[in-house]
Design a protein around this motif. Structure first.
Motif, PDB file in Angstrom:
ATOM      1  N   ASN A   2       1.158  -0.904   0.102  1.00 47.97           N
ATOM      2  CA  ASN A   2       0.020   0.112   0.269  1.00 47.97           C
ATOM      3  C   ASN A   2       0.815   1.009   0.137  1.00 47.97           C
ATOM      4  O   ASN A   2       1.800   0.950   0.699  1.00 47.97           O
ATOM      5  N   ALA A   3      -0.116   1.875  -1.076  1.00 45.42           N
ATOM      6  CA  ALA A   3       1.783   2.861  -1.303  1.00 45.42           C
ATOM      7  C   ALA A   3       0.523   4.424  -1.198  1.00 45.42           C
ATOM      8  O   ALA A   3      -0.792   4.528  -1.972  1.00 45.42           O
ATOM      9  N   TYR A   4       0.751   5.613  -0.291  1.00 42.10           N
ATOM     10  CA  TYR A   4      -0.098   7.600   0.417  1.00 42.10           C
ATOM     11  C   TYR A   4       0.665   7.905  -0.394  1.00 42.10           C
ATOM     12  O   TYR A   4       2.305   8.455   0.025  1.00 42.10           O
ATOM     13  N   LEU A  24      -3.668  10.434  -0.830  1.00 36.85           N
ATOM     14  CA  LEU A  24      -4.094  10.259  -1.820  1.00 36.85           C
ATOM     15  C   LEU A  24      -3.481   8.468  -1.247  1.00 36.85           C
ATOM     16  O   LEU A  24      -2.500   8.223  -1.205  1.00 36.85           O
ATOM     17  N   GLN A  25      -4.930   7.718  -1.311  1.00 32.04           N
ATOM     18  CA  GLN A  25      -4.105   6.045  -1.849  1.00 32.04           C
ATOM     19  C   GLN A  25      -4.212   5.647  -3.027  1.00 32.04           C
ATOM     20  O   GLN A  25      -4.815   6.426  -4.065  1.00 32.04           O
ATOM     21  N   GLU A  77      -2.996   0.551   7.165  1.00 31.08           N
ATOM     22  CA  GLU A  77      -2.081  -0.743   6.239  1.00 31.08           C
ATOM     23  C   GLU A  77      -0.776   0.287   5.266  1.00 31.08           C
ATOM     24  O   GLU A  77      -0.368  -0.568   4.857  1.00 31.08           O
ATOM     25  N   LEU A  78      -0.424   1.215   5.689  1.00 30.22           N
ATOM     26  CA  LEU A  78       0.344   1.994   4.663  1.00 30.22           C
ATOM     27  C   LEU A  78       1.436   1.475   5.034  1.00 30.22           C
ATOM     28  O   LEU A  78       2.497   1.040   6.298  1.00 30.22           O
ATOM     29  N   GLU A  79       2.272   0.921   3.309  1.00 29.01           N
ATOM     30  CA  GLU A  79       4.072   0.296   3.354  1.00 29.01           C
ATOM     31  C   GLU A  79       4.923   1.856   3.373  1.00 29.01           C
ATOM     32  O   GLU A  79       5.763   1.488   3.627  1.00 29.01           O
ATOM     33  N   TYR A  80       4.699   2.430   1.996  1.00 29.62           N
ATOM     34  CA  TYR A  80       5.530   3.358   1.315  1.00 29.62           C
ATOM     35  C   TYR A  80       4.534   5.014   1.660  1.00 29.62           C
ATOM     36  O   TYR A  80       3.320   5.165   0.956  1.00 29.62           O
ATOM     37  N   LEU A  81       5.160   5.775   2.080  1.00 27.24           N
ATOM     38  CA  LEU A  81       5.150   7.149   2.384  1.00 27.24           C
ATOM     39  C   LEU A  81       5.699   7.855   1.199  1.00 27.24           C
ATOM     40  O   LEU A  81       6.616   7.829   1.117  1.00 27.24           O
TER      41      LEU A  81
END
Length: 223
Positions: A2-4, A24-25, A77-81
């Motif tokens: 998951n990237a946001y 933004l997802q 669930e965020l993995e990449y910011l």
């Protein structure tokens, strides 16, 4: 994975606190489709600095009744910011354990001939005919994350051209971003402007012994 894309507006440069957050997802690498968006203002514990007021146009009185700035949290669930100079926004929200992808570093690597690499400048570079409209609300967090997505589309196209294939996944993009963040020229001290490869060995050893050395400067010295 998951990237946001994330952006914040804050009280200013002096121990900043959150006053507005947006994300933004992104649900996939190809096309960067948006799975959801978020925008919320927050009440800080300190007054907004004049410079920040002039940038965001958010007044202290606009935040009355908003949640406390300490109530903000990223999706679990965020993995990449992802962000433009992402470390600033990451620091404002407490430096959570996520992988950061910096569109500013990627822009500097991909378009080194540009005289500046701010997000607004990159929008003008790639979306000249639309830029005035896109940037009308620049420094409003939700508009900024939407513009960051547009920039990221151009970054993905440029990387695909360099690689001869599409970027495989978020992990590969993060790895490319990490490499782009390692400077080639030192930006401070008595050797400012020199290439890291040209630094005297004794000065390199001295820098490596500094406990608060920027981690990407450390990587540049260790190369």
């Amino acid at each position: 994975m998951n990237a946001y894309i994330f952006d914040s507006e804050t009280t200013g440069l002096n121990e900043p606190q959150l006053v507005e957050a947006a994300w933004l997802q992104l649900t996939a690498i190809p096309g960067l489709p948006v799975g959801g968006e978020f925008l919320q203002r927050y009440m800080p514990e300190k007054r907004i600095e004049l410079g920040a007021l002039a940038t965001s146009h958010i007044l202290d009185e606009d935040l009355v009744g908003c949640p406390a700035h300490t109530e903000f949290g990223l999706p679990a669930e965020l993995e990449y910011l992802i962000g433009h100079n992402v470390d600033y926004d990451w620091g404002v929200i407490g430096r959570p354990e996520v992988k950061r992808i910096c569109t500013a570093a990627l822009s500097r690597t991909l378009w080194p001939e540009a005289d500046t690499h701010t997000q607004s400048a990159m929008i003008y570079l790639h979306y000249r005919s639309e830029a005035q409209g896109l940037l009308r609300n620049a420094h409003a967090a939700l508009d900024d994350v939407k513009n960051c997505r547009l920039l990221l589309l151009k970054i993905m196209d440029a990387l695909s051209e360099r690689l001869g294939r599409p970027v495989a996944d978020w992990e590969e993009l993060w790895s490319i971003s990490e490499d782009a963040r390692i400077p080639t020229v030192i930006g401070f001290g008595k050797h400012r402007g020199a290439k890291f490869s040209d630094l005297p060995s004794d000065y390199r050893r001295w820098l490596l012994n500094q406990p608060d050395l920027d981690p990407f400067v450390r990587k540049a010295l260790q190369r």
